[in-house]
Design a protein around this motif. Structure first.
Motif, mmCIF file in Angstrom:
data_model
loop_
_atom_site.group_PDB
_atom_site.id
_atom_site.type_symbol
_atom_site.label_atom_id
_atom_site.label_comp_id
_atom_site.label_asym_id
_atom_site.label_seq_id
_atom_site.Cartn_x
_atom_site.Cartn_y
_atom_site.Cartn_z
ATOM 1 N N PHE A 98 0.847 -1.208 0.000
ATOM 2 C CA PHE A 98 0.000 0.000 0.000
ATOM 3 C C PHE A 98 0.875 1.248 0.000
ATOM 4 C CE2 PHE A 98 -1.968 3.466 2.335
ATOM 5 C CZ PHE A 98 -3.130 3.660 1.608
ATOM 6 N N LEU A 99 1.903 1.241 0.851
ATOM 7 C CA LEU A 99 2.783 2.415 0.916
ATOM 8 C C LEU A 99 3.409 2.691 -0.444
ATOM 9 C CD1 LEU A 99 4.861 2.151 4.221
ATOM 10 C CD2 LEU A 99 2.841 3.532 3.766
ATOM 11 N N LYS A 100 3.843 1.593 -1.120
ATOM 12 C CA LYS A 100 4.482 1.757 -2.443
ATOM 13 C C LYS A 100 3.491 2.328 -3.431
ATOM 14 C CE LYS A 100 7.807 -1.966 -2.004
ATOM 15 N NZ LYS A 100 7.873 -3.396 -2.141
ATOM 16 N N GLN A 101 2.257 1.853 -3.343
ATOM 17 C CA GLN A 101 1.251 2.301 -4.309
ATOM 18 C C GLN A 101 0.771 3.725 -4.012
ATOM 19 O OE1 GLN A 101 -2.313 -0.077 -4.389
ATOM 20 N NE2 GLN A 101 -2.999 0.824 -6.306
ATOM 21 N N ALA A 102 0.501 3.994 -2.745
ATOM 22 C CA ALA A 102 -0.108 5.291 -2.402
ATOM 23 C C ALA A 102 0.904 6.427 -2.397
ATOM 24 C CB ALA A 102 -0.787 5.194 -1.041
ATOM 25 N N LYS A 103 2.172 6.109 -2.160
ATOM 26 C CA LYS A 103 3.232 7.123 -2.116
ATOM 27 C C LYS A 103 2.797 8.344 -1.290
ATOM 28 C CE LYS A 103 5.751 5.977 -6.346
ATOM 29 N NZ LYS A 103 6.144 4.707 -5.774
ATOM 30 N N LEU A 104 2.512 8.092 -0.039
ATOM 31 C CA LEU A 104 2.109 9.180 0.842
ATOM 32 C C LEU A 104 3.339 10.035 1.150
ATOM 33 C CD1 LEU A 104 -0.128 7.130 3.294
ATOM 34 C CD2 LEU A 104 -0.802 8.302 1.192
ATOM 35 N N ASP A 105 3.095 11.308 1.382
ATOM 36 C CA ASP A 105 4.225 12.223 1.561
ATOM 37 C C ASP A 105 4.847 12.108 2.952
ATOM 38 O OD1 ASP A 105 3.950 14.234 -0.937
ATOM 39 O OD2 ASP A 105 1.995 13.537 -0.246
ATOM 40 N N ARG A 106 3.985 12.064 3.959
ATOM 41 C CA ARG A 106 4.460 12.064 5.343
ATOM 42 C C ARG A 106 3.802 10.917 6.067
ATOM 43 N NH1 ARG A 106 8.603 15.529 5.291
ATOM 44 N NH2 ARG A 106 8.030 17.630 4.650
ATOM 45 N N VAL A 107 4.599 10.119 6.745
ATOM 46 C CA VAL A 107 4.013 8.941 7.396
ATOM 47 C C VAL A 107 4.643 8.734 8.778
ATOM 48 C CG1 VAL A 107 3.904 6.430 7.289
ATOM 49 C CG2 VAL A 107 3.349 7.768 5.269
ATOM 50 N N GLY A 108 3.793 8.500 9.757
ATOM 51 C CA GLY A 108 4.270 8.145 11.091
ATOM 52 C C GLY A 108 3.940 6.693 11.350
ATOM 53 N N CYS A 109 4.781 6.016 12.129
ATOM 54 C CA CYS A 109 4.538 4.595 12.399
ATOM 55 C C CYS A 109 4.671 4.329 13.900
ATOM 56 C CB CYS A 109 5.566 3.764 11.630
ATOM 57 S SG CYS A 109 5.390 2.000 11.869
ATOM 58 N N PHE A 110 3.732 3.580 14.447
ATOM 59 C CA PHE A 110 3.796 3.184 15.855
ATOM 60 C C PHE A 110 3.854 1.674 15.934
ATOM 61 C CE2 PHE A 110 1.338 7.086 15.675
ATOM 62 C CZ PHE A 110 1.935 7.859 16.660
ATOM 63 N N LYS A 111 4.647 1.192 16.874
ATOM 64 C CA LYS A 111 4.578 -0.244 17.172
ATOM 65 C C LYS A 111 3.384 -0.414 18.103
ATOM 66 C CE LYS A 111 8.934 0.245 18.133
ATOM 67 N NZ LYS A 111 10.184 0.144 18.856
#
Ligand code: SF4
Length: 467
Positions: A347-360
């Motif tokens: 999804f990340l590769k396809q959507a190419k979002l500009d800014r992304v935060g990630c939480f465990k």
């Protein structure tokens, strides 16, 4: 979720919110009794703090930046995740030790017993957005200053903990969703939208007081007005509906940057995109997607359908090619298989979002997700987190490269001996990247300058001003 901490003992870091408090306390010297204030938690909590501070000032209290000078200290707590609870309890303990007279409010205040068990000596406890109760408790312990209209001048925009050129605009409380990892609805209740005339009046006051950027926040900004069934109000002599689009249209007339946070990709959000293309709103959407696997989203009890989300993003980009999308995701949610995690990466590769935060993923006391089977080990969460961040770093770097050579308005946040640091439309304060303007030492925070982007890395940009 970001954590904003104001330490009232600290008086040196001039770019932090402390400076704002210190300056305002100085200009109000001699006006009344002194109150210390500590604000913990997310921007939404910061807005609650601002309301309490505004009211304290209105009544003639001085807000002081140290425990020693204060006759009483208010701690506005956060209870979103376990580490925030711990930080809140530690801060209450510190205030008790340093000052002795402490009122507790905010999200953790909803769990009175938990606070009392650790700190039985606090003077009073209230839950989130209990502004009036906090003030009543203050009156019980610190005499209300006599009103003097010549020296109790309330800044028109209220007392801001944020720098004075940007401000959070909270449009509603509570949330109608029931995401399984979240306890906010049980702490804050269902959605309650603020009346639109009240929100717009606040926005207008902020702009009149010099705010250049309004950050619209709530638990679900796109749901604004749903609880009121689009109730019509009057503002500026005109009928205005209490709903997401009216709010966007009216805020778009104020002539300042308007940035939308916590928006869900519902169909009616499409209507706001032309306003972005016309320059009325910043072409920026903060959409907390949390995952991309339909099964995990279902376990999370998240609204929306991920396939439609991709189509929607594509459509938005056709209408407004400049659109920047920010999102947050959770990795290692209970039951997340390797294949489902890979779906997220795809999804990340396809959507190419500009800014992304990630939480465990981490369990939050009281959340229903805690009872889900197949909890993921810390090692696997860590490994997935790194793979996620690595991929997104590459995507972000690619996206930022496309900005080199372009000319943008830059809103200046800080200036020091090396130059100025600001942000363009694509960067929300505190959470996104920065634009560095080396050697521009003559600018001031709050200035807006035109600049050409000359370099980029994974997160930030460098620019030169143009005449
Ligand atoms: S949308 Fe979900 S995560 Fe956000 S506040 Fe509501 S329940 Fe919590």
């Amino acid at each position: 979720m970001s954590v904003n901490t104001f330490d009232p003992k600290q008086t040196t870091t001039l770019e932090t919110p402390v400076k704002t408090i210190t300056k305002q306390a100085e200009t109000a010297k001699g006006t009344g009794h002194k109150i210390g204030f500590v604000s913990l938690g997310c921007p939404k909590n910061l807005v609650d703090s601002e309301r309490i501070l505004t009211q304290l000032r209105t009544e003639g209290y001085e807000v002081v930046p140290s425990y020693d000078d204060a006759e009483l200290v208010i701690v506005n707590t956060c209870g979103f995740i376990d580490s925030a609870v711990e930080e809140s309890l530690d801060t209450i303990g510190e205030a008790l030790k340093e000052n002795g007279k402490v009122l507790v409010t905010g999200c953790l205040g909803a769990k009175e017993d938990e606070i009392k068990e650790v700190h039985p000596n606090v003077l009073g406890i209230t839950g989130p957005h209990a502004y009036q109760n906090v003030l009543e408790q203050v009156h019980q312990h610190v005499e209300k200053p006599k009103h003097n209209p010549f020296i109790n001048l309330v800044p028109d925009q209220g007392i801001k903990l944020t720098p004075k050129h940007y401000a959070y605009l909270k449009i509603s409380e509570g949330c109608n969703h029931r995401c399984s990892f979240c306890i906010i609805p049980s702490m804050r209740g269902d959605l309650v939208s603020r009346p639109i005339d009240e929100v717009l009046n606040e926005a207008k006051r902020l702009v009149a007081a010099g705010v250049k950027e309004l950050l619209v926040i709530s638990q679900d900004t796109s749901a604004y007005g749903v609880d009121t069934k689009n109730k019509t109000a009057f503002w500026d002599g005109m009928p205005v509906k209490t709903n997401f689009l009216s709010l966007c249209e009216q805020l778009g007339k104020l002539g300042v940057w308007v940035r939308l946070h916590y928006v869900y990709p519902y169909p009616h959000v499409d209507d706001a995109i032309p306003l972005m293309a016309q320059g009325k709103l910043l072409p920026y959407l903060d959409i907390p997607l949390q995952h991309a696997s339909p099964r995990i989203l279902k376990l999370m009890k998240r609204p929306g359908n991920i396939d439609r989300t991709i189509q929607r993003i594509q459509k938005w980009r056709e209408t407004c090619p400049e659109l920047v999308i920010r999102s947050t995701f959770i990795v290692g949610f209970p039951g997340e298989t390797e294949e489902e995690f890979e779906e997220l990466l795809a999804f990340l590769k396809q959507a190419k979002l500009d800014r992304v935060g990630c939480f465990k993923y981490s369990p939050v006391e009281g959340a229903t997700a805690n009872d889900l089977p197949d909890q993921i080990s810390e090692e696997v969460k860590e490994e997935r987190f790194h793979r996620f961040m690595q991929l997104q770093q590459e995507i972000s770097e690619e996206r930022l490269k496309t900005r080199v050579g372009k000319i943008y308005d830059i809103l200046i946040d800080e200036v020091d001996e090396e130059g100025a640091i600001g942000r363009c439309f694509a960067d929300a304060p505190e959470i996104d990247g920065l634009v560095y303007l080396n050697y521009e030492t003559q600018l001031n925070p709050g200035d807006v300058v035109k600049a050409k982007i000359i370099a980029s890395d994974e997160y930030d940009l460098w620019a030169e001003t143009i005449n």
